[in-house]
Design a protein around this motif. Sequence first.
Motif, PDB file in Angstrom:
ATOM      1  N   PHE A  81      -0.707   0.194   9.735  1.00  0.00           N
ATOM      2  CA  PHE A  81      -1.095  -0.781   8.710  1.00  0.00           C
ATOM      3  C   PHE A  81      -1.651  -2.043   9.369  1.00  0.00           C
ATOM      4  O   PHE A  81      -2.676  -2.588   8.929  1.00  0.00           O
ATOM      5  CB  PHE A  81       0.107  -1.131   7.833  1.00  0.00           C
ATOM      6  N   THR A  82      -0.976  -2.504  10.418  1.00  0.00           N
ATOM      7  CA  THR A  82      -1.446  -3.692  11.125  1.00  0.00           C
ATOM      8  C   THR A  82      -2.836  -3.463  11.709  1.00  0.00           C
ATOM      9  O   THR A  82      -3.718  -4.332  11.612  1.00  0.00           O
ATOM     10  CB  THR A  82      -0.452  -4.070  12.240  1.00  0.00           C
ATOM     11  N   GLN A  88     -10.162  -4.375   9.265  1.00  0.00           N
ATOM     12  CA  GLN A  88     -10.832  -4.885   8.069  1.00  0.00           C
ATOM     13  C   GLN A  88     -11.330  -6.313   8.296  1.00  0.00           C
ATOM     14  O   GLN A  88     -12.443  -6.666   7.903  1.00  0.00           O
ATOM     15  CB  GLN A  88      -9.884  -4.846   6.867  1.00  0.00           C
ATOM     16  N   LEU A  89     -10.517  -7.125   8.954  1.00  0.00           N
ATOM     17  CA  LEU A  89     -10.923  -8.491   9.270  1.00  0.00           C
ATOM     18  C   LEU A  89     -12.090  -8.499  10.260  1.00  0.00           C
ATOM     19  O   LEU A  89     -12.967  -9.364  10.194  1.00  0.00           O
ATOM     20  CB  LEU A  89      -9.737  -9.281   9.825  1.00  0.00           C
ATOM     21  N   SER A  90     -12.106  -7.504  11.140  1.00  0.00           N
ATOM     22  CA  SER A  90     -13.232  -7.367  12.066  1.00  0.00           C
ATOM     23  C   SER A  90     -14.509  -7.023  11.308  1.00  0.00           C
ATOM     24  O   SER A  90     -15.579  -7.587  11.584  1.00  0.00           O
ATOM     25  CB  SER A  90     -12.924  -6.276  13.102  1.00  0.00           C
ATOM     26  N   LYS A 194      -2.366 -16.773   5.603  1.00  0.00           N
ATOM     27  CA  LYS A 194      -1.309 -16.189   4.764  1.00  0.00           C
ATOM     28  C   LYS A 194      -0.274 -15.501   5.643  1.00  0.00           C
ATOM     29  O   LYS A 194      -0.576 -15.059   6.751  1.00  0.00           O
ATOM     30  CB  LYS A 194      -1.910 -15.173   3.788  1.00  0.00           C
ATOM     31  N   GLY A 195       0.953 -15.410   5.128  1.00  0.00           N
ATOM     32  CA  GLY A 195       1.982 -14.682   5.838  1.00  0.00           C
ATOM     33  C   GLY A 195       1.622 -13.208   5.945  1.00  0.00           C
ATOM     34  O   GLY A 195       0.920 -12.672   5.082  1.00  0.00           O
ATOM     35  N   TYR A 196       2.107 -12.559   6.999  1.00  0.00           N
ATOM     36  CA  TYR A 196       1.778 -11.146   7.203  1.00  0.00           C
ATOM     37  C   TYR A 196       2.160 -10.305   5.988  1.00  0.00           C
ATOM     38  O   TYR A 196       1.369  -9.484   5.512  1.00  0.00           O
ATOM     39  CB  TYR A 196       2.497 -10.616   8.451  1.00  0.00           C
ATOM     40  N   GLU A 197       3.362 -10.504   5.478  1.00  0.00           N
ATOM     41  CA  GLU A 197       3.834  -9.705   4.345  1.00  0.00           C
ATOM     42  C   GLU A 197       2.964  -9.920   3.117  1.00  0.00           C
ATOM     43  O   GLU A 197       2.604  -8.959   2.422  1.00  0.00           O
ATOM     44  CB  GLU A 197       5.291 -10.036   4.027  1.00  0.00           C
ATOM     45  N   LYS A 201       0.503  -7.034   1.437  1.00  0.00           N
ATOM     46  CA  LYS A 201       0.652  -6.675   0.028  1.00  0.00           C
ATOM     47  C   LYS A 201      -0.688  -6.796  -0.710  1.00  0.00           C
ATOM     48  O   LYS A 201      -1.070  -5.906  -1.483  1.00  0.00           O
ATOM     49  CB  LYS A 201       1.699  -7.571  -0.619  1.00  0.00           C
ATOM     50  N   GLU A 202      -1.405  -7.882  -0.462  1.00  0.00           N
ATOM     51  CA  GLU A 202      -2.662  -8.127  -1.172  1.00  0.00           C
ATOM     52  C   GLU A 202      -3.754  -7.130  -0.788  1.00  0.00           C
ATOM     53  O   GLU A 202      -4.525  -6.682  -1.646  1.00  0.00           O
ATOM     54  CB  GLU A 202      -3.152  -9.549  -0.875  1.00  0.00           C
ATOM     55  N   LYS A 203      -3.837  -6.792   0.484  1.00  0.00           N
ATOM     56  CA  LYS A 203      -4.958  -5.987   0.971  1.00  0.00           C
ATOM     57  C   LYS A 203      -4.698  -4.483   0.961  1.00  0.00           C
ATOM     58  O   LYS A 203      -5.645  -3.694   0.865  1.00  0.00           O
ATOM     59  CB  LYS A 203      -5.329  -6.423   2.389  1.00  0.00           C
TER      60      LYS A 203
END
Length: 358
Positions: A81-82, A88-90, A194-197, A201-203
């Motif tokens: 997941f990480t 995705q950010l890349s 944003k916090g990792y959690e 959750k959002e993405k």
Amino acid sequence: MKKLFWVFILLMHALLSSAQTPKVNSFIESFVSKNNFNGIVLVKQNGKTTYYQSFGFANLSFKIPNTIDTKFRVASITKAFTAVLVLQLSEEGSIDLNKTISAYLPDYKGAGKNKVTIKQLLNMTSGMRNMDAGVSLESALKNGIPQYQRPFTSDELLAKFCSDTLVTTPGKEFDYNNADFIILGKIIERVTGKGYEQYLKEKLLDPLQMLNTGMLSQEKIISKLADSYFYRDDLKSLSNDLPVYWENWYAAGSMYSTAGDILNFSDALFEGSLLKPETMKEMFCSGLGEYGYGVWVYKDYEIGQKKYTIIKRPGSIMGAQAMLFQILEANSTIIILTNTGNVSLDDFAADIAKQIIN
């Protein structure tokens, strides 16, 4: 009548699925019986779930059964997941995989600050001293595991355990190090604000309808979460897991989930809904240690008389074990979650793969 009709359809589908896989059913049930397996096994082939059963107990003391709704600690499946979040950010242009840690964590104090790239964190070739070096059952029983048995914030984890010296040249050797993915978690937080959690959750969790998945922490009481038990070689029996702060595994291993939710993630990943084709190709490139980005990638994996590409993401923390095993060319997924550390999921998944490949 309409409700009865759909009940009939679902029943027939279950019966047909079972009838299609007698070989698989027989093998799994025999394995479970012989090895006293506790957990969940899910098999999906060519778009159809052909096996989905729970076994044993979520709590051994009270004999509370595992069900398909039971939540399990999925340990290092978290790393997949990480990796997806970073990639995705890349794709969005927010992270350059070839830049070093300092580009995103300018206050990072580690020796690899200006030497270790994001790509090297993803493929576990940072060269950083391993944060779990020297940990064994004997040392844990005698001295505890300081990095997991005291409460630390993710910032404290970064400073205390993920900012160590370099023991090899970055990019030259594979070393499975949780520190690499804790750093990636902090980079995600810094880049997104944003916090990792929250970002997870959002993405991923919300869009994929992973309603039974989240991050473990000491203060949370999570309904239907299985207790876990590790196998003591010295006692030749199962034992309660050692007391730990599960949140200390953070972006490297703190997630819990169900088999159904992991399947949602797996389907989205391998069907190309989460990443662009060129990004997936990079993620699934088998590098040093046959590791890609957050997953193992085995090329020319022989099953029967044919060779396949296997994408494997296991997880193991004491008695909590998990396995996501994808046979690419056969479009087949095997998911195994267990709360007892008395079975090798590597062997179990490989043996199931032999049964489903004709």
